[in-house]
Scaffold this motif. Structure first.
Motif, PDB file in Angstrom:
ATOM      1  N   ASN A 273       7.723 -13.909  -1.365  1.00 36.70           N
ATOM      2  CA  ASN A 273       7.547 -13.875   0.234  1.00 36.70           C
ATOM      3  C   ASN A 273       6.749 -12.792   0.571  1.00 36.70           C
ATOM      4  O   ASN A 273       7.198 -11.391   0.251  1.00 36.70           O
ATOM      5  N   GLU A 274       5.472 -12.962   0.680  1.00 35.02           N
ATOM      6  CA  GLU A 274       4.411 -11.864   1.223  1.00 35.02           C
ATOM      7  C   GLU A 274       4.411 -11.450   2.590  1.00 35.02           C
ATOM      8  O   GLU A 274       3.777 -12.490   3.320  1.00 35.02           O
ATOM      9  N   TYR A 275       4.823 -10.397   3.147  1.00 30.51           N
ATOM     10  CA  TYR A 275       4.949  -9.936   4.333  1.00 30.51           C
ATOM     11  C   TYR A 275       3.642  -8.940   4.692  1.00 30.51           C
ATOM     12  O   TYR A 275       2.779  -8.865   3.603  1.00 30.51           O
ATOM     13  N   GLU A 276       3.270  -8.411   5.782  1.00 29.46           N
ATOM     14  CA  GLU A 276       2.203  -7.930   6.107  1.00 29.46           C
ATOM     15  C   GLU A 276       1.870  -6.359   5.088  1.00 29.46           C
ATOM     16  O   GLU A 276       1.002  -6.240   4.786  1.00 29.46           O
ATOM     17  N   GLU A 277       3.061  -5.886   5.120  1.00 27.86           N
ATOM     18  CA  GLU A 277       2.953  -4.463   4.351  1.00 27.86           C
ATOM     19  C   GLU A 277       3.903  -4.348   2.892  1.00 27.86           C
ATOM     20  O   GLU A 277       3.773  -3.499   2.430  1.00 27.86           O
ATOM     21  N   TYR A 278       4.571  -5.654   2.828  1.00 24.83           N
ATOM     22  CA  TYR A 278       5.336  -5.535   1.408  1.00 24.83           C
ATOM     23  C   TYR A 278       5.344  -6.853   1.181  1.00 24.83           C
ATOM     24  O   TYR A 278       5.397  -7.944   1.799  1.00 24.83           O
ATOM     25  N   ILE A 279       6.099  -7.115  -0.158  1.00 31.02           N
ATOM     26  CA  ILE A 279       6.414  -8.323  -0.858  1.00 31.02           C
ATOM     27  C   ILE A 279       7.794  -8.456  -1.384  1.00 31.02           C
ATOM     28  O   ILE A 279       8.309  -7.467  -1.848  1.00 31.02           O
ATOM     29  N   LYS A 280       8.400  -9.437  -0.957  1.00 32.62           N
ATOM     30  CA  LYS A 280       9.948  -9.534  -1.718  1.00 32.62           C
ATOM     31  C   LYS A 280       9.999 -10.712  -2.545  1.00 32.62           C
ATOM     32  O   LYS A 280       9.351 -11.655  -2.435  1.00 32.62           O
ATOM     33  N   ILE A 281      10.325 -10.371  -3.695  1.00 32.08           N
ATOM     34  CA  ILE A 281      10.303 -11.180  -4.802  1.00 32.08           C
ATOM     35  C   ILE A 281      11.815 -11.547  -5.501  1.00 32.08           C
ATOM     36  O   ILE A 281      12.744 -10.541  -5.550  1.00 32.08           O
ATOM     37  N   ASN A 282      12.373 -12.873  -5.354  1.00 32.06           N
ATOM     38  CA  ASN A 282      13.474 -13.225  -6.006  1.00 32.06           C
ATOM     39  C   ASN A 282      13.289 -14.009  -7.379  1.00 32.06           C
ATOM     40  O   ASN A 282      12.498 -14.907  -7.263  1.00 32.06           O
ATOM     41  N   THR A 283      13.820 -13.467  -8.458  1.00 28.02           N
ATOM     42  CA  THR A 283      13.522 -13.861  -9.790  1.00 28.02           C
ATOM     43  C   THR A 283      14.709 -14.384 -10.534  1.00 28.02           C
ATOM     44  O   THR A 283      15.854 -13.706 -10.528  1.00 28.02           O
TER      45      THR A 283
ATOM     46  N   ASN B 209       1.002  -1.012   0.138  1.00 31.53           N
ATOM     47  CA  ASN B 209       0.004  -0.075  -0.150  1.00 31.53           C
ATOM     48  C   ASN B 209       1.004   1.238   0.152  1.00 31.53           C
ATOM     49  O   ASN B 209       2.027   1.380   0.501  1.00 31.53           O
ATOM     50  N   GLU B 210       0.164   2.355  -0.384  1.00 30.40           N
ATOM     51  CA  GLU B 210       1.216   3.491  -0.396  1.00 30.40           C
ATOM     52  C   GLU B 210       1.685   4.162   0.484  1.00 30.40           C
ATOM     53  O   GLU B 210       2.642   4.868   0.679  1.00 30.40           O
ATOM     54  N   ALA B 211       0.917   3.859   1.821  1.00 26.87           N
ATOM     55  CA  ALA B 211       1.416   4.375   3.134  1.00 26.87           C
ATOM     56  C   ALA B 211       2.894   3.764   3.777  1.00 26.87           C
ATOM     57  O   ALA B 211       3.334   4.311   4.625  1.00 26.87           O
ATOM     58  N   PHE B 212       2.943   2.623   3.057  1.00 28.23           N
ATOM     59  CA  PHE B 212       4.198   1.886   3.496  1.00 28.23           C
ATOM     60  C   PHE B 212       5.399   2.466   3.057  1.00 28.23           C
ATOM     61  O   PHE B 212       5.312   2.564   1.712  1.00 28.23           O
ATOM     62  N   ASN B 213       6.569   2.785   3.794  1.00 29.08           N
ATOM     63  CA  ASN B 213       7.618   3.374   3.092  1.00 29.08           C
ATOM     64  C   ASN B 213       8.819   2.424   3.082  1.00 29.08           C
ATOM     65  O   ASN B 213       8.987   1.628   4.165  1.00 29.08           O
ATOM     66  N   LEU B 214       8.895   2.243   1.793  1.00 32.85           N
ATOM     67  CA  LEU B 214       9.996   0.863   1.586  1.00 32.85           C
ATOM     68  C   LEU B 214      11.424   1.252   2.199  1.00 32.85           C
ATOM     69  O   LEU B 214      12.268   0.442   2.060  1.00 32.85           O
ATOM     70  N   ASP B 215      11.808   2.571   2.247  1.00 34.63           N
ATOM     71  CA  ASP B 215      12.893   3.138   2.762  1.00 34.63           C
ATOM     72  C   ASP B 215      12.916   2.526   4.353  1.00 34.63           C
ATOM     73  O   ASP B 215      14.414   2.577   4.878  1.00 34.63           O
ATOM     74  N   SER B 216      12.170   2.078   4.940  1.00 29.07           N
ATOM     75  CA  SER B 216      12.117   1.509   6.367  1.00 29.07           C
ATOM     76  C   SER B 216      13.068   0.060   6.155  1.00 29.07           C
ATOM     77  O   SER B 216      13.545  -0.244   7.435  1.00 29.07           O
ATOM     78  N   LEU B 217      12.907  -0.437   5.182  1.00 28.26           N
ATOM     79  CA  LEU B 217      13.636  -1.684   4.758  1.00 28.26           C
ATOM     80  C   LEU B 217      14.976  -1.535   4.356  1.00 28.26           C
ATOM     81  O   LEU B 217      15.570  -2.110   3.524  1.00 28.26           O
ATOM     82  N   LYS B 218      15.658  -0.298   4.304  1.00 30.56           N
ATOM     83  CA  LYS B 218      16.905   0.216   3.816  1.00 30.56           C
ATOM     84  C   LYS B 218      17.910  -0.902   3.829  1.00 30.56           C
ATOM     85  O   LYS B 218      18.739  -1.398   2.772  1.00 30.56           O
TER      86      LYS B 218
END
Length: 318
Positions: free
Chosen positions: A182-192, A37-46
């Motif tokens: 890997n789908e977490y509550e606020e973000y998704i991590k994708i390895n391809t 969602n737009e409210a989640f800041n991906l920079d928090s996963l820096k």
């Protein structure tokens, strides 16, 4: 005579067919993070997001996962079936952590294999595997896409209990994955996977740096290493440094995080500080550590002292 030739050809074809199933080579994955969602800041996963590529080397009984930030290697894991150990190393620090891959997971993961759910990746037909950990507090949705066109001999990993990998490989007949979601509550991590390169690999391709100091992870200790209580001499030494360096602390902050190896004999090696943009404060922390008489009890594994990677925060309160 014709029967003998036919028998020989049958053996050769069978042998070729079996060996062709065993993949040896390199798989390169790109790693992406997507906010749900737009409210989640991906920079928090820096820190986590700095890893954007993984190079995976695998052959029967060995693997190595090398993780990169752009073209810079950050860390790697290596597995060797001969001693059933996993080794974690980083080019930036001369230490290798040794993990026992035979440690049995408390919670066995449940797999749902959906063979008729196919995805084409690099020309390989892949099927969906949904992984469920009943005790996963984060409620992570794990989806992977495996291909039967790339397989290893799963019996060579039969002792690899970590992450239930031996059981997963056995259930999938040694098939390898080309995508993880890997789908977490606020973000998704994708390895391809973006590249697959078959190549012959040798045991020496999976060596950790011989010059590194080997350490046992803190969680694997039977008796933890610990800092002894400060003596009056240590406290007075610390105060003297504080009085002399008030301006430095005001400028750069009040905290330094030190990292070092507490050796089995009680000595200290590889002392450094991890703070960014505060080099003078880092140097102060290292000097205080060296001069003020910090003491520790060594960690033990199987009743014997072992090398342990330690962290120590120092807070400078004016």
């Amino acid at each position: 005579m014709f029967k003998n030739y036919f028998f020989l050809i049958s053996i050769l074809l069978t042998t070729f067919s079996l060996s062709a199933q065993n993949f040896s080579g390199e798989i390169v994955y790109k790693i992406e993070y997507v906010a749900k969602n737009e409210a989640f800041n991906l920079d928090s996963l820096k820190q986590a997001r700095s890893i954007n590529k993984s190079v995976y080397l695998i052959t029967d009984g060995y693997y190595r996962s090398i993780n990169y930030e752009d073209q810079k290697e950050i860390y790697d894991y290596t597995y060797n079936f001969n001693d059933n150990k996993r080794y974690r190393s980083s080019p930036s620090y001369p230490v290798t952590s040794v993990y026992d891959a035979g440690e049995v997971e408390e919670n066995e993961k449940q797999l749902t294999i959906v063979k008729d759910s196919t995805l084409q990746i690099l020309g390989y037909s892949c099927y969906l595997v949904r992984e469920l950990d009943p005790e996963d507090d984060e409620k992570v949705n794990h989806l992977s896409f495996y291909t039967d066109s790339l397989k290893v001999n799963y019996t060579k990993f039969s002792k690899h209990e970590t992450a239930n990998w031996n059981k997963t490989l056995a259930q999938l007949d040694g098939a390898l994955p080309l995508k993880f979601v890997n789908e977490y509550e606020e973000y998704i991590k994708i390895n391809t996977a973006i590249k697959v390169t078959p190549k012959e690999l040798k045991p020496e391709d999976f060596n950790y740096p011989e010059e590194n100091t080997l350490v046992i992870p803190f969680h694997a200790l039977d008796e933890p290493a610990d800092r002894l209580p400060f003596t009056s001499g240590t406290i007075n030494c610390f105060k003297r440094y504080m009085r002399k360096n008030k301006k430095l602390v005001k400028k750069y902050g009040e905290k330094v995080y030190l990292r070092f190896v507490l050796m089995a004999d009680g000595s200290i090696k590889h002392l450094d500080a991890l703070g960014e943009d505060q080099e003078p404060l880092n140097d102060l922390g290292i000097e205080i550590f060296n001069e003020c008489g910090f003491k520790f009890t060594t960690g033990k594994k199987d009743g014997k002292p072992v090398n342990v990677l330690m962290g120590l925060p120092l807070r400078f309160k004016l």
